[in-house]
Design a protein around this motif. Structure first.
Motif, mmCIF file in Angstrom:
data_model
loop_
_atom_site.group_PDB
_atom_site.id
_atom_site.type_symbol
_atom_site.label_atom_id
_atom_site.label_comp_id
_atom_site.label_asym_id
_atom_site.label_seq_id
_atom_site.Cartn_x
_atom_site.Cartn_y
_atom_site.Cartn_z
ATOM 1 N N SER A 2 0.850 -1.178 0.000
ATOM 2 C CA SER A 2 0.000 0.000 0.000
ATOM 3 C C SER A 2 0.890 1.232 0.000
ATOM 4 C CB SER A 2 -0.953 -0.001 1.193
ATOM 5 O OG SER A 2 -0.231 -0.055 2.389
ATOM 6 N N GLU A 3 0.296 2.321 -0.449
ATOM 7 C CA GLU A 3 1.056 3.555 -0.607
ATOM 8 C C GLU A 3 0.132 4.725 -0.310
ATOM 9 O OE1 GLU A 3 3.979 4.163 -4.064
ATOM 10 O OE2 GLU A 3 2.082 4.996 -4.768
ATOM 11 N N LYS A 4 0.641 5.681 0.441
ATOM 12 C CA LYS A 4 -0.135 6.890 0.719
ATOM 13 C C LYS A 4 0.583 8.063 0.083
ATOM 14 C CE LYS A 4 -2.217 5.302 4.979
ATOM 15 N NZ LYS A 4 -2.365 5.499 6.409
ATOM 16 N N LYS A 40 -4.742 7.163 -1.594
ATOM 17 C CA LYS A 40 -4.390 5.917 -0.925
ATOM 18 C C LYS A 40 -4.546 4.779 -1.929
ATOM 19 C CE LYS A 40 -5.542 2.994 2.975
ATOM 20 N NZ LYS A 40 -6.470 2.767 4.087
#
Length: 136
Positions: A20-22, A26
């Motif tokens: 996951s990446e913010k 998101k």
């Protein structure tokens, strides 16, 4: 067992892997694999062991999610995966053990990399608690 202190342990696992990446949005990658590690276990003492071997996997399903929008990206991944496995475990009773294992990807997951030479392997830290059920 191969010897008193060395044994082969094949497994079949269903694994959810991803990232996951913010940033501005998101994002989440969620990959489901059917994996089969083939491990050699070496006893370090009466209750602890070291494991190493190869894991073969095939992707079952892959999704990419940005905010609330989902997209199936299974066809963008290679349908196979190969990893090197290294782990340490300890017996916690006569019929159960706990193990920490790291799976280091040897193959890239991307079927169509954007740039030549791009390499996107899986890297998985896995904690296992296993209890054997034995009939008497």
């Amino acid at each position: 067992p191969i010897t008193e202190t060395l044994r082969m342990r094949p497994e079949i696992l269903i694994s959810n892997q991803g990232a996951s990446e913010k940033g501005d949005y998101k994002t989440r990658f969620s990959y489901w694999y059917l994996n089969s590690p083939w491990l050699l276990e070496v006893d370090l003492n009466e209750h602890s062991f070291f494991s190493f071997g190869l894991q073969f996997g095939t992707v079952i399903n892959a999704r990419y999610k940005v905010e609330n929008e989902k997209e199936d990206v299974t066809d963008q991944l290679k349908n196979y995966d190969l990893s090197l496995c290294l782990g340490l475990g300890t017996e916690i009773s006569d019929n159960s053990f706990i193990e920490a294992r790291y799976n280091y990807g040897l193959t890239s997951t991307a079927r169509y990399p954007k740039n030549e030479g791009d390499f996107f392997p899986n890297g998985v830290l896995q904690l296992t608690f296993l209890t054997y059920v034995r009939s008497k």
